[in-house]
Write an enzyme that holds these catalytic residues in place. Structure first.
Site, PDB file in Angstrom:
ATOM      1  N   SER A  75     -19.325  -2.693 -50.870  1.00 50.15           N
ATOM      2  CA  SER A  75     -19.360  -2.032 -49.576  1.00 50.15           C
ATOM      3  C   SER A  75     -17.931  -1.927 -49.032  1.00 50.15           C
ATOM      4  O   SER A  75     -17.078  -1.328 -49.669  1.00 50.15           O
ATOM      5  CB  SER A  75     -20.302  -2.772 -48.628  1.00 50.15           C
TER       6      SER A  75
ATOM      7  N   ASP B 288     -28.799   5.089 -50.392  1.00 50.42           N
ATOM      8  CA  ASP B 288     -27.985   4.205 -49.558  1.00 50.42           C
ATOM      9  C   ASP B 288     -27.538   4.942 -48.292  1.00 50.42           C
ATOM     10  O   ASP B 288     -26.793   5.924 -48.381  1.00 50.42           O
ATOM     11  CB  ASP B 288     -26.769   3.752 -50.359  1.00 50.42           C
TER      12      ASP B 288
ATOM     13  N   HIS C 138     -28.533   0.472 -50.425  1.00 50.65           N
ATOM     14  CA  HIS C 138     -27.321  -0.329 -50.309  1.00 50.65           C
ATOM     15  C   HIS C 138     -27.446  -1.695 -50.977  1.00 50.65           C
ATOM     16  O   HIS C 138     -26.477  -2.218 -51.516  1.00 50.65           O
ATOM     17  CB  HIS C 138     -26.990  -0.514 -48.826  1.00 50.65           C
TER      18      HIS C 138
END
Length: 705
Positions: free
Chosen positions: A550, A636, A671
């Site tokens: 991320s 995501d 995600h």
């Protein structure tokens, strides 16, 4: 194209001018025009985009095919360290104790309860059953009504963080017809159990509207009780530990605002605590009779309390002018959280990079600390349900010590071990070493580094090393126990966590020095840690694999551009690498709330210049890049799939080395990757197999020294 030939994305240049600067994006076409629809139904992805992503997956699969036996071995090892029928410690609430557990072979949690004192188990929600037939399933929140008659729960079935909420009758086991879709998954019961509060996402996927749903009515008729107009603010729901108030919390990364919900009076409108002030954050707790007065207890950075302080205010008049210090600000001692009980208050704080728990007697003001002696460890508080209690629970772990859950008597200071994480295949902490060292940064700062390695690992520069980093949003990566990483450590790896700027490991200042105009400190710190580990002969440049996800994936992209020679390999999971393009697009879910973290390049030419100078996609250049493995999720909503796809396309076009550049997109997840606990091990095994192959450490598991 043979199976081992990498795909090459077609170049379809798209040019625009921002602040007088022409920007050309050869791979903008990878961003689906109907991305909002793809979040809800991946089948509607454009065929040319799907074909490219599937070609990348086929290439990655071909690369990993010779490592199939290793991957299966890694999964078997990691699974053997998991107690498959593990459960949480039951938490009492009135006549019942609630807990979650897994069954042998189960992928998803079971929500359970027992009647006190010694009733039989009642499985009130079976995650495995709910997940049957679904390519993706993630159980979000589950919460019982105070009368214990109903259970509300949320689930995401696409990986897009769009949860549906359902309500179950715990007497009959049947679900009510009430089904509420397109929510964040947050939910909150009214005191009488007749209504639920929840949050809907808007067209840009932003959590912005709070509704009240009365059981037995159509969700379409639900009452909107709060709407956040500022596109830069997200909304969440919480509850004071006293259970008197629900909390509507609004904010971005530097400013917050909270409204009280009277849970006993669902018709009462939300009541503002204190109006938002840019840069001021606060969190709310409550005591119905502190010093004889109904009182709010707030954790805040107001009045330049950089590392936070705790203040009180009358519940009836809680505005800023009424705030009075209860625990004054102390620079360098960062207060992370607080919980108020009937006679005590606990707070979790960090000083010198290590956490501790402070217990305060609310009548006398006397305080004492709960602390530990290891060089690096993780600590957490679990207050449970009761408000009028002397017992609090805390969790403790280190990189060598499995997680422990303790009961602590806040008055007598007696503690009792309730649970120690079991490692069925065996684990002896004495076989491992955990250390905390400091790496010098170029500007004179010292960057903390947490290490674990097996005793007997050579410290002569020959050991492979995985270096993990994050460095954003004030998030601290805990020095906690992981059964999975032992599969690397037992093969001779040193595992290191670089606590770089952008986190709050050394207080709020540490975070402030890793954002906005200081963002590059995050990247420089990570490089400084790698260089220090080489100097101290823990490892060597051709033995380091960097890893982040991320915002930590942005870190990976930045250091790949800045120092490709310093790493043998880089793993970037759901990496936020197309920073400039994303921050220029205010229709994307996270863009406006992210501006306080990175800057607003739409309105601010300086922010545009600054972000453009480090944005990984925009700074790919002809260089001998190390081996790179990027992982993405098609649905995501946080880091959209096209960011790593565009990054890999640019890297492959610019790379002058023979090192592989790999992209693997989970076509059924978002995600967080695969949702099942064992399916997730397959993804971890891919990462570890990549690391082992990259540093040529395909050796048997080490024996204890």
């Amino acid at each position: 194209m043979t199976a081992l030939e990498p795909p090459h994305a077609a170049r379809r240049p798209s040019t625009r001018t921002v602040h007088g600067v022409p920007l050309t994006d050869d791979y903008a076409w990878l961003r689906a025009e109907n991305w909002r629809d793809v979040m809800r139904d991946p089948a509607v992805l454009a065929p040319d985009i799907r074909a490219y992503l599937e070609a990348e997956n086929a290439y990655a699969d071909a690369y990993f095919a010779p490592l199939g036996d290793l991957r299966r071995t890694l999964v078997a090892e990691m699974r053997a360290r998991i107690k498959e029928d593990d459960s949480t410690v039951p938490s009492p609430d009135g006549a019942f104790a609630y807990y979650s557990r897994h069954r042998d072979g189960g992928q998803h949690p079971l929500a359970c309860r027992k009647a006190l004192p010694d009733g039989a188990e009642d499985i009130i929600l079976d995650g495995d059953k709910e997940a049957e037939g679904k390519a993706y399933f993630h159980l979000g929140h589950w919460s019982h009504s105070r009368d214990h008659r109903r259970l509300a729960f949320s689930a995401d079935e696409q990986g897009s963080e769009l949860h549906s909420i359902r309500v179950r009758d715990l007497t009959t086991g049947a679900d009510l017809p009430d089904v509420i879709g397109e929510t964040t998954g947050d939910l909150l019961w009214s005191t009488d159990g007749g209504a639920l509060y929840y949050i809907r996402r808007d067209a840009e996927h932003r959590p912005s509207k709070v509704y009240r749903h009365v059981l037995g009515t159509a969700p379409e008729a639900d009452l909107l009780i709060y709407e956040e107009a500022d596109k830069g603010f997200f909304v969440s729901l919480g509850e004071t530990h006293s259970r008197a108030f629900g909390l509507i919390a609004c904010g971005d990364h530097q400013t917050s605002e909270v409204y009280l919900l009277d849970l006993a009076d669902p018709a009462a409108p939300p009541r503002l605590v204190a109006a938002r002030t840019p840069g001021v954050r606060y969190e709310v707790e409550h005591h119905p009779a502190l010093n004889g007065t109904d009182t709010l207890v707030l954790l805040t950075n107001a009045d330049d309390a950089e590392d936070f302080k705790i203040v009180t205010a009358p519940t009836a008049t809680p505005e800023r002018a009424q705030w009075r210090d209860l625990v004054p600000h102390a620079p360098g001692r960062m207060i992370l959280s607080h919980t108020v009980f009937a006679r005590h208050m606990t707070r979790l704080e960090r000083e010198g990079g290590l956490p501790r728990i402070i217990v305060r007697d609310l009548e006398t003001g006397a305080e004492h600390a709960v602390a530990f002696d290891e060089e690096a460890y993780a600590l957490g508080l679990s207050p449970g349900f009761p408000f009028d209690t002397r017992e609090v629970r805390f969790t403790y772990a280190s990189m060598t010590t499995p997680a422990e859950v303790w009961s602590y008597d806040m008055a007598s200071r007696a503690r009792a071990l309730l649970k120690r994480q079991e490692v069925p295949s065996g684990h002896d902490p004495a076989d491992y070493v955990t250390r905390r060292i400091l790496a010098p940064a170029p500007d004179g700062e010292s960057v903390p580094v947490s290490l674990i390695y097996r005793k007997g690992t050579p410290l002569d520069g020959s050991a492979p090393l995985l270096l993990y980093g994050y460095g954003a949003y004030g998030i601290t990566i805990p020095s906690s126990f992981s059964t999975s990483r032992l599969s690397l450590v037992d093969r001779g790896f040193i595992y290191a966590i670089a606590h770089v700027r952008g986190g709050t490991d050394k207080g709020w200042r540490w975070y402030a020095q890793g954002k906005l105009t200081h963002k590059t400190n995050t990247f420089i710190d990570f490089i400084a840690v790698a260089e220090h580990l080489v100097r101290e002969r823990f490892t060597a440049p051709d033995r380091i694999v960097a890893h982040g996800g991320s915002a930590g994936g942005m870190l990976m992209g930045a250091v790949a551009n800045m120092r490709p020679d310093l790493f043998a390999g880089i793993v970037a999971e759901v990496p936020f690498v197309d920073v400039l393009t994303t921050m220029l697009d205010d229709t994307l879910p996270l863009t406006p709330p992210e501006w306080p973290e990175w800057g607003n390049p739409i309105a601010d030419p300086d922010a545009f210049t600054r972000i453009r100078a480090y944005s990984p996609v925009d700074n790919v250049h002809a260089a001998a890049y190390p081996a790179i493995f990027a992982l993405a999720g098609l649905t995501d909503p946080r880091v959209t799939y096209w960011e790593p796809a565009k990054w890999v396309a640019r890297l492959r076009a610019a790379n002058t080395s023979d090192a592989p550049i790999l992209l693997r997109t989970n076509m059924d997840a978002g995600h967080g990757g695969a949702s099942g606990r064992f399916d997730r091990l397959d993804e971890v095994a891919l990462v570890y197999a990549f690391a082992l192959k990259t540093v040529k450490a395909l050796t048997p598991v080490s024996e204890p020294a």
